[in-house]
Design an enzyme around this catalytic site. Structure first.
Site, PDB file in Angstrom:
ATOM      1  CB  VAL A 123      -9.459 -13.050   4.601  1.00 31.35           C
ATOM      2  CG1 VAL A 123      -8.523 -13.661   5.528  1.00 31.35           C
ATOM      3  CG2 VAL A 123      -8.127 -12.447   4.223  1.00 31.35           C
ATOM      4  CD  GLU A 124     -14.174 -14.002   7.498  1.00 28.55           C
ATOM      5  OE1 GLU A 124     -15.146 -15.405   7.236  1.00 28.55           O
ATOM      6  OE2 GLU A 124     -13.207 -13.189   8.270  1.00 28.55           O
ATOM      7  CB  THR A 125     -16.366 -16.566   1.882  1.00 23.46           C
ATOM      8  OG1 THR A 125     -16.593 -15.666   0.994  1.00 23.46           O
ATOM      9  CG2 THR A 125     -17.241 -16.889   3.030  1.00 23.46           C
TER      10      THR A 125
END
Length: 334
Positions: A123-125
């Site tokens: 989700v983050e990167t």
């Protein structure tokens, strides 16, 4: 020109040559900040100002951090596909397979399942493929000195960033991240890195930008330190007889509602009656609201990002990745 005037001109030129017009170093707040860090943390104030002279107020950062001019309606229908999609599921399977031993070690040490660690990084990167292209020093300095609404928070993070780079032998001007100053594969703010990150690859330094192992171990430790309960559920869908009492939704994201009490109100879910939960509403304009019960682990995920949509995306992506793993491999990793 007399020798005295020439000497004075040289002194003034030397003193102010560092700060090019328009640089962060021109701001009175920056000079005060540098002097404060020199006194409290042992930094060289002139060196800090020299670094501030190399950066300027980043208008794009200020545009991105500003709240929207008109509030947008929350929509789970629009939000979910951004993070729970075929690209991130397939990428999560590959990331898990490529880092199976490291993920298993993190689970053994911190109690956090592999799929949850993988999903947060996804989700983050997108598994490290998009860690941000903003200079972190410039982004944090812009927000610390030019964004009064949250200046105190970002000045604290700027201090943490400078401490972090000093501790790890990094050039502050070389570190890249998000417009808000989040860094590396797991997008930790500098304060979180200093509090929770770990050297998981054993090279005597913490490098969240280049070490996948450090990123994995740090995500797991962050969740563990915030109260992750090993072997316990995250969330379960709930069925309601109609619209819930508003007080249930306003009870907060931290679990405080007894499942037994919710059963009495007609809210049905697969959960032990003695459990404590939060009622999560996943709203979408023009559609029926989706309701879930979130346990303590759901709340722990929101410590990473204070949004029920975020936490549910992490949970659902984790579940999809786990189901997509080849069964023999998945079982061998347990």
């Amino acid at each position: 020109m007399s020798k005295t005037l020439a000497a004075l001109a040289f002194t003034l030129t030397t003193q102010f040559a560092v700060a090019a017009p328009g640089s962060i170093a021109d701001l009175p707040e920056a000079a005060a900040f540098a002097n404060d860090l020199a006194q409290r943390q042992g930094f060289d104030a002139s060196r800090l100002l020299e670094q501030f002279s190399a950066i300027r107020t980043n208008e794009r950062v200020l545009q991105l951090i500003a709240p929207p001019s008109s509030p947008t309606q929350r929509s789970w229908e629009r939000y979910r596909p951004r993070f729970v999609n075929a690209q991130r599921i397939a990428g999560g399977v590959r990331f898990w397979q490529d880092n199976a031993l490291t993920l298993a070690r993190a689970r053994a040490l911190y109690g956090v399942p592999e799929e949850v660690i993988v999903a947060i990084i996804g989700v983050e990167t997108v598994y490290g493929s998009n860690t941000g292209g903003f200079g972190v020093l410039e982004a944090l300095a812009t927000l610390a000195f030019q964004y009064p609404r949250r200046a105190e928070f970002f000045r604290s993070e700027l201090e943490q960033f400078l401490l972090m780079t000093r501790e790890n032998g990094l050039d502050p001007l070389a570190v890249k991240g998000s417009f808000a100053g989040a860094i590396g594969i797991p997008q930790f703010m500098p304060g979180s890195q200093r509090r929770y990150a770990v050297d998981f690859d054993g090279d005597q330094r913490i490098d969240l930008s280049n070490s996948v192992a450090d990123a994995i171990g740090s995500v797991a430790r962050f969740l563990e330190q915030h109260g992750w309960q090993a072997g316990q559920p995250v969330a379960v869908p709930a069925r309601l007889p109609g619209t819930p009492d508003q007080s249930l939704l306003e009870a907060g994201i931290r679990p405080s509602l007894r499942v037994a009490d919710l059963f009495e109100r007609g809210i049905v879910a697969t959960a032990a009656p003695e459990s404590t939960v939060t009622l999560v509403d996943l709203v979408s304009p023009g559609q029926a609201t989706e309701y879930w019960l979130g346990f303590e682990n759901f709340y722990v995920i929101t410590r990473y990002n204070r949004s029920s949509f975020y936490a549910m995306s992490v949970f659902q992506l984790a579940e999809e990745i786990r189901r997509a793993m080849p069964p023999p491999i998945r079982e061998a990793m347990r």
